[in-house]
Design a protein around this motif. Structure first.
Motif, short mmCIF file in Angstrom:
data_model
loop_
_atom_site.label_atom_id
_atom_site.label_comp_id
_atom_site.label_asym_id
_atom_site.label_seq_id
_atom_site.Cartn_x
_atom_site.Cartn_y
_atom_site.Cartn_z
N ASN A 233 0.84 -1.19 0.00
CA ASN A 233 0.00 0.00 0.00
C ASN A 233 0.88 1.24 0.00
O ASN A 233 1.96 1.25 0.62
N GLU A 234 0.43 2.28 -0.66
CA GLU A 234 1.26 3.47 -0.83
C GLU A 234 1.16 4.46 0.31
O GLU A 234 2.15 5.13 0.64
N TRP A 235 0.01 4.58 0.96
CA TRP A 235 -0.17 5.63 1.96
C TRP A 235 0.82 5.57 3.12
O TRP A 235 1.26 6.63 3.62
N PRO A 236 1.24 4.37 3.59
CA PRO A 236 2.21 4.37 4.71
C PRO A 236 3.53 5.05 4.34
O PRO A 236 4.16 5.69 5.20
N LEU A 237 3.96 4.92 3.09
CA LEU A 237 5.20 5.56 2.66
C LEU A 237 5.12 7.07 2.85
O LEU A 237 6.05 7.69 3.39
N TYR A 238 4.00 7.65 2.45
CA TYR A 238 3.87 9.10 2.55
C TYR A 238 3.69 9.56 3.99
O TYR A 238 4.22 10.61 4.38
N VAL A 239 2.98 8.80 4.79
CA VAL A 239 2.72 9.19 6.17
C VAL A 239 3.96 9.02 7.05
O VAL A 239 4.31 9.90 7.86
N PHE A 240 4.65 7.88 6.92
CA PHE A 240 5.75 7.55 7.82
C PHE A 240 7.15 7.81 7.25
O PHE A 240 8.15 7.58 7.95
N ASP A 241 7.23 8.25 6.01
CA ASP A 241 8.53 8.54 5.42
C ASP A 241 8.52 9.92 4.78
O ASP A 241 9.17 10.85 5.26
N THR A 242 7.75 10.09 3.73
CA THR A 242 7.76 11.33 2.95
C THR A 242 7.49 12.57 3.79
O THR A 242 8.28 13.52 3.78
N VAL A 243 6.36 12.58 4.49
CA VAL A 243 5.98 13.75 5.28
C VAL A 243 7.01 14.02 6.38
O VAL A 243 7.40 15.18 6.62
N LEU A 244 7.49 12.97 7.05
CA LEU A 244 8.45 13.14 8.13
C LEU A 244 9.76 13.73 7.62
O LEU A 244 10.35 14.62 8.25
N MET A 245 10.24 13.25 6.46
CA MET A 245 11.49 13.76 5.92
C MET A 245 11.35 15.18 5.38
O MET A 245 12.28 15.98 5.45
N PHE A 246 10.18 15.51 4.86
CA PHE A 246 9.94 16.88 4.43
C PHE A 246 9.95 17.82 5.64
O PHE A 246 10.56 18.90 5.61
N LEU A 247 9.30 17.40 6.73
CA LEU A 247 9.30 18.20 7.95
C LEU A 247 10.72 18.37 8.50
O LEU A 247 11.10 19.44 8.99
N ALA A 248 11.52 17.30 8.41
CA ALA A 248 12.91 17.38 8.88
C ALA A 248 13.68 18.43 8.09
O ALA A 248 14.44 19.23 8.66
N MET A 249 13.48 18.46 6.79
CA MET A 249 14.17 19.45 5.96
C MET A 249 13.68 20.86 6.26
O MET A 249 14.48 21.81 6.27
N VAL A 250 12.40 21.01 6.49
CA VAL A 250 11.85 22.34 6.80
C VAL A 250 12.40 22.85 8.13
O VAL A 250 12.84 24.00 8.25
N ILE A 251 12.38 21.99 9.15
CA ILE A 251 12.88 22.39 10.47
C ILE A 251 14.35 22.79 10.40
O ILE A 251 14.77 23.81 10.94
N TRP A 252 15.14 21.99 9.68
CA TRP A 252 16.58 22.28 9.57
C TRP A 252 16.81 23.59 8.81
O TRP A 252 17.73 24.34 9.12
N ALA A 253 15.97 23.86 7.81
CA ALA A 253 16.10 25.09 7.02
C ALA A 253 15.72 26.32 7.84
O ALA A 253 16.37 27.37 7.77
N VAL A 254 14.65 26.20 8.64
CA VAL A 254 14.18 27.33 9.45
C VAL A 254 15.14 27.62 10.61
O VAL A 254 15.46 28.78 10.90
N ARG A 255 15.61 26.58 11.26
CA ARG A 255 16.50 26.75 12.42
C ARG A 255 17.92 26.33 12.02
O ARG A 255 18.56 25.51 12.66
N TYR A 256 18.39 26.92 10.96
CA TYR A 256 19.63 26.50 10.30
C TYR A 256 20.86 26.68 11.20
O TYR A 256 21.10 27.78 11.73
N PRO A 257 21.65 25.62 11.38
CA PRO A 257 22.84 25.71 12.23
C PRO A 257 24.06 26.22 11.46
O PRO A 257 25.11 25.58 11.42
N GLY A 258 23.90 27.36 10.83
CA GLY A 258 24.97 27.86 9.98
C GLY A 258 26.02 28.68 10.70
O GLY A 258 27.12 28.87 10.19
N GLN A 259 25.71 29.20 11.90
CA GLN A 259 26.63 30.09 12.58
C GLN A 259 27.51 29.40 13.60
O GLN A 259 28.27 30.06 14.31
N ILE A 260 27.42 28.08 13.71
CA ILE A 260 28.25 27.35 14.69
C ILE A 260 29.68 27.33 14.18
O ILE A 260 29.95 26.80 13.11
N ARG A 261 30.58 27.90 14.92
CA ARG A 261 31.97 27.99 14.51
C ARG A 261 32.89 27.52 15.64
O ARG A 261 33.33 28.31 16.47
N PRO A 262 33.17 26.22 15.72
CA PRO A 262 34.09 25.74 16.76
C PRO A 262 35.48 26.29 16.53
O PRO A 262 35.88 26.55 15.40
#
Length: 278
Positions: A233-262
């Motif tokens: 079935n196709e719907w589990p792929l979108y619910v448990f993979d696609t949507v979650l990975m899209f949210l992960a990319m959005v969160i990382w883009a919004v709260r971007y860790p670009g200024q960390i300079r060790p």
């Protein structure tokens, strides 16, 4: 009209007719968010985020090939490309997450608080990520060969289990570091760490949780077999993979860790231009 077509031996690559609308929507969404990541990477020069951009490109291309596969469900190439790229993209996201923790620890001079020695921290988790990447990729590539169905499933599961185990250990490592840092930095003077390290730790937790849930889903999916409910079935792929990975990319883009300079980059696999290289 699109329809399921078997290979010459009567073997069906697809257990369902992939949705054109769903694949098109997420191809656009992943394309847009990958462009945002690319722009933020270019602006910040935080090269440890390169895997996130590559992973986003994997997702975009994967869903484009799902669109192509809808009208040619007997195409081994279309099936293989979308299956492999969508399966492997989160492994690349994890690589950036691993490198981020090491940079946070270095940035606030809290190396002694890490469960894993900092000089091994990034290397340990990224190397395990690379192993999981190649194992999963090899298994996914064999799935189109009917006679290798069982073997390919086992290989993919092994790769996913490696990812889940190491990612779980990484989350434990992150939580222990955060608790220790909270206790220590509470008593430090106001001239302590100036970067918003807690902000980045919460981002790391959110994205890590999404990747872990998705990886567990994938283990269950392949463990149930090619004729199991999740792969049929196709719907589990979108619910448990696609949507979650899209949210992960959005969160990382919004709260971007670009200024960390060790101050030191000796434990980094990808160091910024203005830092000392390995």
């Amino acid at each position: 009209m699109a329809k399921l077509v078997p290979l010459s031996g009567g073997y069906y690559l697809w257990k369902y007719l992939p949705s054109l609308a769903a694949a098109a929507i997420f191809a656009v969404l992943f394309g847009v968010v990958t462009c945002v990541h690319s722009f933020r990477l270019w602006r910040s020069r935080a090269w440890f985020n390169i895997p996130f951009v590559v992973g986003g490109a994997f997702e975009f291309i994967g869903y484009v090939f799902r669109i192509i596969a809808r009208n040619n469900t007997a195409s081994i190439t279309s099936y293989s490309v979308q299956s492999v790229l969508i399966l492997l993209a989160p492994v690349l996201f994890a690589a950036s997450v691993y490198m981020t923790l090491g940079r946070i620890i270095r940035s606030i001079n809290a190396e002694k608080l890490s469960l894993v020695p900092v000089r091994w921290l990034t290397k340990l988790f990224v190397i395990s990520d690379v192993i999981a990447f190649w194992v999963q990729g090899g298994g996914a590539g064999l799935m189109v060969v009917q006679s290798m169905g069982t073997i390919s499933k086992v290989i993919v599961i092994i790769g996913l289990v490696i990812q889940v185990v190491m990612f779980s250990f990484f989350i434990v490592t992150s939580i222990m570091f955060y608790r220790r840092a909270q206790q220590q930095l509470r008593y430090e003077a106001s001239d302590g760490p100036q970067i918003p390290w807690r902000h980045h730790m919460f981002t790391l937790y959110a994205v890590s949780g999404l990747i872990l849930i998705r990886s567990i889903y994938r283990v269950v999916e392949y463990a149930m077999g090619m004729n199991g409910y999740l792969l049929s079935n196709e719907w589990p792929l979108y619910v448990f993979d696609t949507v979650l990975m899209f949210l992960a990319m959005v969160i990382w883009a919004v709260r971007y860790p670009g200024q960390i300079r060790p101050k030191k980059a000796e434990m980094e696999l990808i160091a910024p231009e203005d830092e000392e290289s390995i």
